[in-house]
Enzyme design. Structure first.
Site, PDB file in Angstrom:
ATOM      1  N   GLU A  12       0.858  -1.191   0.000  1.00 29.58           N
ATOM      2  CA  GLU A  12       0.000   0.000   0.000  1.00 29.58           C
ATOM      3  C   GLU A  12       0.886   1.230   0.000  1.00 29.58           C
ATOM      4  O   GLU A  12       1.946   1.248   0.639  1.00 29.58           O
ATOM      5  CB  GLU A  12      -0.898   0.018   1.238  1.00 29.58           C
ATOM      6  CG  GLU A  12      -1.702   1.319   1.323  1.00 29.58           C
ATOM      7  CD  GLU A  12      -2.874   1.280   2.291  1.00 29.58           C
ATOM      8  OE1 GLU A  12      -2.810   0.491   3.247  1.00 29.58           O
ATOM      9  OE2 GLU A  12      -3.830   2.043   2.079  1.00 29.58           O
TER      10      GLU A  12
ATOM     11  N   CYS B 190      -6.628   0.952   2.689  1.00 34.85           N
ATOM     12  CA  CYS B 190      -7.606   2.047   2.661  1.00 34.85           C
ATOM     13  C   CYS B 190      -7.415   2.966   1.463  1.00 34.85           C
ATOM     14  O   CYS B 190      -8.320   3.735   1.124  1.00 34.85           O
ATOM     15  CB  CYS B 190      -7.525   2.866   3.944  1.00 34.85           C
ATOM     16  SG  CYS B 190      -8.031   1.952   5.394  1.00 34.85           S
TER      17      CYS B 190
ATOM     18  N   GLU C 147     -11.585  -2.987   3.222  1.00 39.42           N
ATOM     19  CA  GLU C 147     -11.904  -3.448   4.585  1.00 39.42           C
ATOM     20  C   GLU C 147     -13.348  -3.047   4.898  1.00 39.42           C
ATOM     21  O   GLU C 147     -13.616  -2.424   5.909  1.00 39.42           O
ATOM     22  CB  GLU C 147     -10.932  -2.751   5.540  1.00 39.42           C
ATOM     23  CG  GLU C 147     -10.736  -3.398   6.854  1.00 39.42           C
ATOM     24  CD  GLU C 147      -9.651  -2.666   7.653  1.00 39.42           C
ATOM     25  OE1 GLU C 147      -9.794  -1.454   7.896  1.00 39.42           O
ATOM     26  OE2 GLU C 147      -8.656  -3.309   8.026  1.00 39.42           O
TER      27      GLU C 147
END
Ligand code: AHR
Length: 660
Positions: free
Chosen positions: A51, A249, A381
């Site tokens: 990420e 995210c 998520e």
């Protein structure tokens, strides 16, 4: 509790920890049954989670040295400044001005550019890089820019070290009044961890600049726009079975406006639309207003990286929901088609024929062969009914058009509780191929949960332990350390993943990378600065498991007893038994590994990762303070007698005769 009961309880703890009831000199017997191999274990079991957090992409794996090269940050002059009126050597800067313009821009995705007004010849300005530029003596750097200037102006590039000494130089010239790309290669005469790029307009006049770049010539596999070699080397050495990208995210965005859209990350670099990185202002104590995404590392580069390191690609796509910890903005059901189409087009980009529109783009970018995409994550998520509703739309379209693609659905942000339970209740019915579980929990949780998957339904969806890491100080706590205490707990837990390899098919530690000068989240598997990088003890745990997976499960007993945790597999390719024993106690433990298999050679290969100090960490100065050490040990009559060092991860590879 009575005194007697307290005594009995203490006795029980001591016995179960192996601290009494057995002499420390009596070997623990670990039995490996090779006569009844169990299910196949996925070859891609242990992978990596990438990420763009902690400056992992721009300022890290993607080695562009110029920050805000396209002047598209919210403040378009971020990282750009005039050279001081008088430089460190007392030399006066010429008169000039930096001006951000938008008229007749380079292209619509890149609307801002820099107009330099040089009122006197020699006007200078600079880019400070990602908290300084890492420059290595003897290395070459490609300096390039789109330039529009009508006169005979010349732009001089001067890379200077912390003290202002020039360590590389070059020039761009011969401009023709139109936007055009120019480049030259500079060679550095010295090393600097915090260099900067000074630029001088050598004649009086105006010069327009965009996509100003200083990029190492030497990259992984020598690619232009390639990746930082030392970091990819660490990834390669992990032997990851898969790579999950681009997060996390970051897939979701704080709002849908800054969600990750893969289509804006492919094709011509100058056409890739920069956006703010959602980690830019997530944590007040770690605010990084200069954190954006240039997408120089985009989906093409991710697929290429996957191929380079032998990992299967696992893209995670936005499912029409922004981060539920932030705005929780949700696309209306009748707006979802765009998101679904992105997923369908991604499959075409990765696997489609070069005659298809997206397959053609892949070929035009240099990769006519398919990237062999086999799975896609729908949402990161997420949780709750809004997610399930949206997942169903994705699943219907993807199952119909691409039944060959496996679908990954999320189990929410935690490993238990109402959100988790209700997610699984839905997934048991809707049957995605894999369910993505996340656990950012204390080391003790990992030790206590090695049997977590023993009771999972063997006929339901498989598990993807998609993000996990032991949190030594608390979840998302900046005091978390990559120490041996966390790493050995993860290793113990991973024996449980492996023993349940028929259910848990993939697992990845998270996050992967962190820039020591610009991080937001800890712990992380690999730390780096502008020049150096090192793997943490947690990295080496991942490496050891990923490099010693095997192909079929075997029973090893005891599984988790007295602070020892075991798992075993057979590798049908190399004809070896692979046995892992984690000693989480402070005591050295003699052990006998006994097998009913016919051992071919009298020597086993041994890999040990160990430290007597649970607080031990690796660092730039001591990158291998906790690192695997290889040796051999004799096997006699099917028994391998070993000494398990205190707090140690041990892997034994025992060669078998051909006819097992
Ligand atoms: O790994 C850091 C973050 O933790 C990820 O972006 C997110 O999925 C999780 O909450």
């Amino acid at each position: 509790m009575t005194l007697r009961n307290r005594f009995l309880a203490l006795l029980l703890v001591l016995v179960s920890n192996g601290m009494i009831g057995r002499s420390q000199s009596a070997p623990v017997v670990i039995r490996v049954d090779a006569a009844h191999p169990g299910a196949s274990i996925s070859p891609q079991m242990f992978g990596i989670f990438f990420e763009d957090i902690n400056f992992a992409a721009d300022g890290g794996l993607y080695p562009e040295l110029v920050k805000n090269r396209s002047f598209e940050f919210s403040d378009p002059l971020t990282a750009w400044k005039e050279v001081m009126a008088f430089n460190e050597r007392g030399i006066q800067n010429a008169k000039g001005e930096l001006d951000i313009r938008t008229e007749d821009a380079l292209n619509a995705s890149n609307p801002h550019y820099l107009r330099v007004h040089a009122y006197e010849p020699g006007y200078g300005f600079y880019n400070a890089g990602f908290r300084g530029m890492g420059i290595e003596s003897g290395a070459e750097y490609r300096f390039s820019a789109y330039v529009r200037a009508s006169g005979p102006e010349m732009i001089r590039a001067s890379v200077v070290d912390e003290k202002g000494n020039e360590i590389a130089s070059g020039k761009l010239e011969g401009f023709n009044g139109k936007w055009q790309h120019y480049e030259t290669v500079l060679r550095a005469s010295a090393t600097s961890a915090h260099a900067r790029l000074n630029l001088y307009v050598e004649q009086k006049g105006d010069v327009d600049l965009d996509m100003v770049s200083l990029f190492p010539v030497e990259t992984w596999n020598h690619r232009p726009n390639g990746l930082r070699k030392d970091i990819v080397q660490l990834l390669y050495d992990m032997h990851p079975g898969f790579i999950r990208f681009p997060g996390g995210c970051i897939v979701e965005g704080r709002e849908l406006l800054n969600r990750y859209r893969w289509k804006t990350t492919v094709g011509d670099l100058a056409q890739r639309k920069s956006i703010m990185n959602r980690w830019n202002n997530e944590f007040d104590q770690k605010a990084a207003p200069d954190y954006f995404q240039s997408f120089g590392l985009g989906f093409y580069e991710y697929f290429q990286l996957a191929e380079d390191i032998g990992a299967r690609p696992l893209p995670i796509l936005n499912c029409g929901m922004a981060c539920q910890f932030n705005s929780s903005e949700t696309a209306k059901m009748d707006e979802l088609q765009e998101y679904v189409q992105d997923a369908l087009d991604l499959i075409e980009f990765a696997n489609g024929p070069v005659t298809s529109p997206w397959g053609k783009l892949r070929a035009d970018m240099g990769h006519p062969a398919p990237f062999h995409l086999e799975m896609i994550g729908v949402g990161n998520e997420q949780w709750g009914p809004r997610y399930v509703e949206r997942y169903k739309v994705f699943a219907a379209a993807l199952r119909e058009k691409h039944p060959e693609i496996k679908l990954v659905a999320a189990a929410g942000p935690s490993p238990s509780g109402d959100l988790f339970e209700s997610a699984w209740a839905n997934w048991r019915e809707l049957k995605p191929d894999l369910v993505d579980e996340h656990y950012y929990m204390p080391p003790e949780w990992f030790l206590d949960n090695t049997h977590r998957y023993d009771k999972y339904d063997r006929s339901g969806p498989k598990v993807f332990a998609g993000e996990y890491a032991a949190q030594t100080a608390g979840q998302a706590n900046s005091g978390n350390r990559n120490n041996w205490r966390g790493a050995i707990a993860e290793a113990a837990f991973m024996t449980g993943l492996e023993r349940n390899g028929d259910v848990v098919q993939m697992a990845s530690y998270a996050p992967l990378l962190a820039n020591t000068d610009a991080w937001q989240w800890t712990p992380d598997a690999i730390w780096f600065d502008s020049l150096r990088s090192y793997g943490t003890p947690n990295y080496y745990v991942q490496q050891i498991f990923a490099s010693n997976t095997g192909t079929r499960l075997l029973s090893a007993t005891p599984q988790a007893e007295g602070g020892l945790y075991t798992s075993a597999t057979i590798d049908d390719g190399t004809r070896e038994l692979i046995v892992r024993v984690i000693n989480t106690t402070a005591n050295a433990r003699p052990a006998e590994i006994q097998t009913n298999a016919t051992v071919a050679s009298a020597t086993a290969n041994v890999i040990i990762l160990q430290s007597t100090d649970l607080n031990a960490e690796n660092s730039f100065e001591h990158p291998k303070a906790v690192a695997p050490v290889s040796s051999t040990a004799p096997v006699q009559s099917g028994t391998l007698s070993v000494q398990l060092a205190p707090y140690s991860v041990n892997v034994y590879r025992i060669p078998l005769s051909a006819a097992q």
